[in-house]
Enzyme design. Structure first.
Site, PDB file in Angstrom:
ATOM      1  N   ASP A  67      39.010 -44.344 -67.077  1.00  0.00           N
ATOM      2  CA  ASP A  67      40.130 -45.213 -66.713  1.00  0.00           C
ATOM      3  C   ASP A  67      39.786 -46.687 -66.888  1.00  0.00           C
ATOM      4  O   ASP A  67      38.624 -47.057 -67.079  1.00  0.00           O
ATOM      5  CB  ASP A  67      40.577 -44.921 -65.265  1.00  0.00           C
ATOM      6  CG  ASP A  67      39.406 -44.804 -64.289  1.00  0.00           C
ATOM      7  OD1 ASP A  67      38.284 -45.186 -64.656  1.00  0.00           O
ATOM      8  OD2 ASP A  67      39.610 -44.315 -63.177  1.00  0.00           O
ATOM      9  N   ASN A 135      41.087 -40.852 -50.771  1.00  0.00           N
ATOM     10  CA  ASN A 135      42.334 -40.080 -50.634  1.00  0.00           C
ATOM     11  C   ASN A 135      42.355 -38.854 -51.560  1.00  0.00           C
ATOM     12  O   ASN A 135      43.401 -38.247 -51.773  1.00  0.00           O
ATOM     13  CB  ASN A 135      43.559 -40.969 -50.893  1.00  0.00           C
ATOM     14  CG  ASN A 135      43.616 -41.495 -52.330  1.00  0.00           C
ATOM     15  OD1 ASN A 135      42.722 -41.224 -53.136  1.00  0.00           O
ATOM     16  ND2 ASN A 135      44.650 -42.246 -52.651  1.00  0.00           N
ATOM     17  N   HIS A 137      41.601 -38.867 -54.836  1.00  0.00           N
ATOM     18  CA  HIS A 137      41.937 -39.111 -56.245  1.00  0.00           C
ATOM     19  C   HIS A 137      40.706 -38.946 -57.129  1.00  0.00           C
ATOM     20  O   HIS A 137      39.573 -39.137 -56.687  1.00  0.00           O
ATOM     21  CB  HIS A 137      42.624 -40.468 -56.451  1.00  0.00           C
ATOM     22  CG  HIS A 137      41.767 -41.692 -56.408  1.00  0.00           C
ATOM     23  ND1 HIS A 137      41.848 -42.643 -55.403  1.00  0.00           N
ATOM     24  CD2 HIS A 137      40.832 -42.166 -57.266  1.00  0.00           C
ATOM     25  CE1 HIS A 137      41.001 -43.624 -55.657  1.00  0.00           C
ATOM     26  NE2 HIS A 137      40.360 -43.360 -56.775  1.00  0.00           N
ATOM     27  N   GLU A 142      46.300 -40.466 -58.618  1.00  0.00           N
ATOM     28  CA  GLU A 142      46.580 -40.579 -57.191  1.00  0.00           C
ATOM     29  C   GLU A 142      47.289 -39.306 -56.684  1.00  0.00           C
ATOM     30  O   GLU A 142      47.806 -38.520 -57.481  1.00  0.00           O
ATOM     31  CB  GLU A 142      47.469 -41.806 -56.946  1.00  0.00           C
ATOM     32  CG  GLU A 142      46.816 -43.140 -57.331  1.00  0.00           C
ATOM     33  CD  GLU A 142      45.826 -43.667 -56.285  1.00  0.00           C
ATOM     34  OE1 GLU A 142      45.284 -42.863 -55.491  1.00  0.00           O
ATOM     35  OE2 GLU A 142      45.587 -44.882 -56.271  1.00  0.00           O
TER      36      GLU A 142
HETATM   37  C1  GLP Z   1      38.011 -45.848 -58.480  1.00  0.00           C
HETATM   38  C2  GLP Z   1      37.775 -45.135 -59.804  1.00  0.00           C
HETATM   39  C3  GLP Z   1      37.373 -43.697 -59.589  1.00  0.00           C
HETATM   40  C4  GLP Z   1      36.260 -43.612 -58.564  1.00  0.00           C
HETATM   41  C5  GLP Z   1      36.739 -44.157 -57.246  1.00  0.00           C
HETATM   42  C6  GLP Z   1      35.685 -44.101 -56.161  1.00  0.00           C
HETATM   43  O1  GLP Z   1      39.291 -45.660 -58.003  1.00  0.00           O
HETATM   44  N1  GLP Z   1      38.915 -45.194 -60.655  1.00  0.00           N
HETATM   45  O2  GLP Z   1      36.979 -43.142 -60.835  1.00  0.00           O
HETATM   46  O3  GLP Z   1      35.846 -42.283 -58.411  1.00  0.00           O
HETATM   47  O4  GLP Z   1      37.103 -45.514 -57.450  1.00  0.00           O
HETATM   48  O5  GLP Z   1      34.836 -45.215 -56.265  1.00  0.00           O
HETATM   49  P1  GLP Z   1      33.453 -45.358 -55.547  1.00  0.00           P
HETATM   50  O6  GLP Z   1      32.496 -44.526 -56.310  1.00  0.00           O
HETATM   51  O7  GLP Z   1      33.115 -46.826 -55.669  1.00  0.00           O
HETATM   52  O8  GLP Z   1      33.634 -44.918 -54.139  1.00  0.00           O
END
Ligand code: GLP
Length: 240
Positions: A67, A135, A137, A142
């Site tokens: 993404d 959440n 995702h 989402e």
């Molecule tokens: C973002 C990314 C996800 C990731 C999530 C959790 O939303 N788009 O790919 O898994 O954050 O991030 P973190 O690893 O910093 O908790």
């Protein structure tokens, strides 16, 4: 789903690296699906160390990322292109031409999604690395995203904007939209490696492993994948 519970972040990262290393060793031309966020940074550190010490080469490896924020390009240090270069690509011998991520600055967003979907069809992934949002995702899919979704533009939820604001100077700077691979694209990877650490991920990890398979918890779709490994620390596994 295979579940590996590690003592802490360092052990989680090492165990995740073992899964990744096997894929790269078995196929020096593998296609790696990569993720951003703070969770996989330790995995990437292990890959860099192994490259430096053991000479594991990424010259023929191709990558596709999940993404990218809409409106940001590689010149922004908050962009996921920047993140990948800074945390991995600049430290291994990968050819940047073999790395792929959505163009956050694309003027025609629908055309950019179509381009990325066509690219994903050409590059079936051998492994897909994932983090998980609090959440539930995955990538930027989402809650409520259809399981059949492919690359699309998404309006980020308030909870994701809040979670990710720690990476920005202020919450107002967090983009409100992003490009993301869809759940169907993610499920097409031969192998999935999902990582989670910290108590704030415990509820999402429960939904991922033991909850109902529902579009309200996007990560729950992974229960249907034939080769999915979760590596998490004790805090993230506390509700299992
Ligand atoms: C973002 C990314 C996800 C990731 C999530 C959790 O939303 N788009 O790919 O898994 O954050 O991030 P973190 O690893 O910093 O908790």
């Amino acid at each position: 789903m295979k579940v590996i519970v590690a003592e802490n972040y360092e052990e989680m990262s090492r165990k995740a690296f073992e899964v990744m290393a096997e894929v790269v060793k078995n196929n020096p031309r593998a296609v790696l699906g990569l993720a951003t966020g703070s969770t996989p940074i330790g995995l990437y550190k292990n890959m860099i160390e192994d490259h430096e010490k053991n000479g594991t080469s990424y010259r023929e490896i191709k990558t596709v990322n999940l993404d990218e924020y809409a409106g940001l390009d590689y010149s922004s240090d908050q962009s996921y292109v920047y993140f990948m270069r800074h945390n991995l690509f600049d430290h291994i011998d990968i050819d940047l031409k073999n790395t792929n991520i959505e163009n956050g600055k694309a003027a025609d967003r629908a055309a950019e999604c179509a381009r990325y979907n066509a690219l994903l069809d050409e590059l079936p992934r051998d492994i897909q690395v994932l983090g998980i949002g609090s959440n539930g995702h995955i990538a930027f899919n989402e809650p409520g995203t259809p399981f059949g979704s492919v690359t699309h533009i998404v309006d980020l939820t308030e909870s994701t904007i809040k979670d990710n604001s720690r990476m920005f100077a202020s919450i107002d700077e967090v983009p409100r939209q992003a490009f993301t691979m869809g759940l169907k694209n993610i499920m097409q990877s031969k192998k999935i490696l999902i990582l989670a650490n910290g108590a704030n991920k415990a509820k999402a990890v429960y939904g991922l492993v033991k909850g109902e398979v529902t579009e309200n918890v996007p990560a729950s779709i992974l229960q249907l994948h034939p080769d999915c490994t979760l590596v998490c620390d004790k805090a993230a596994a506390s509700l299992l």
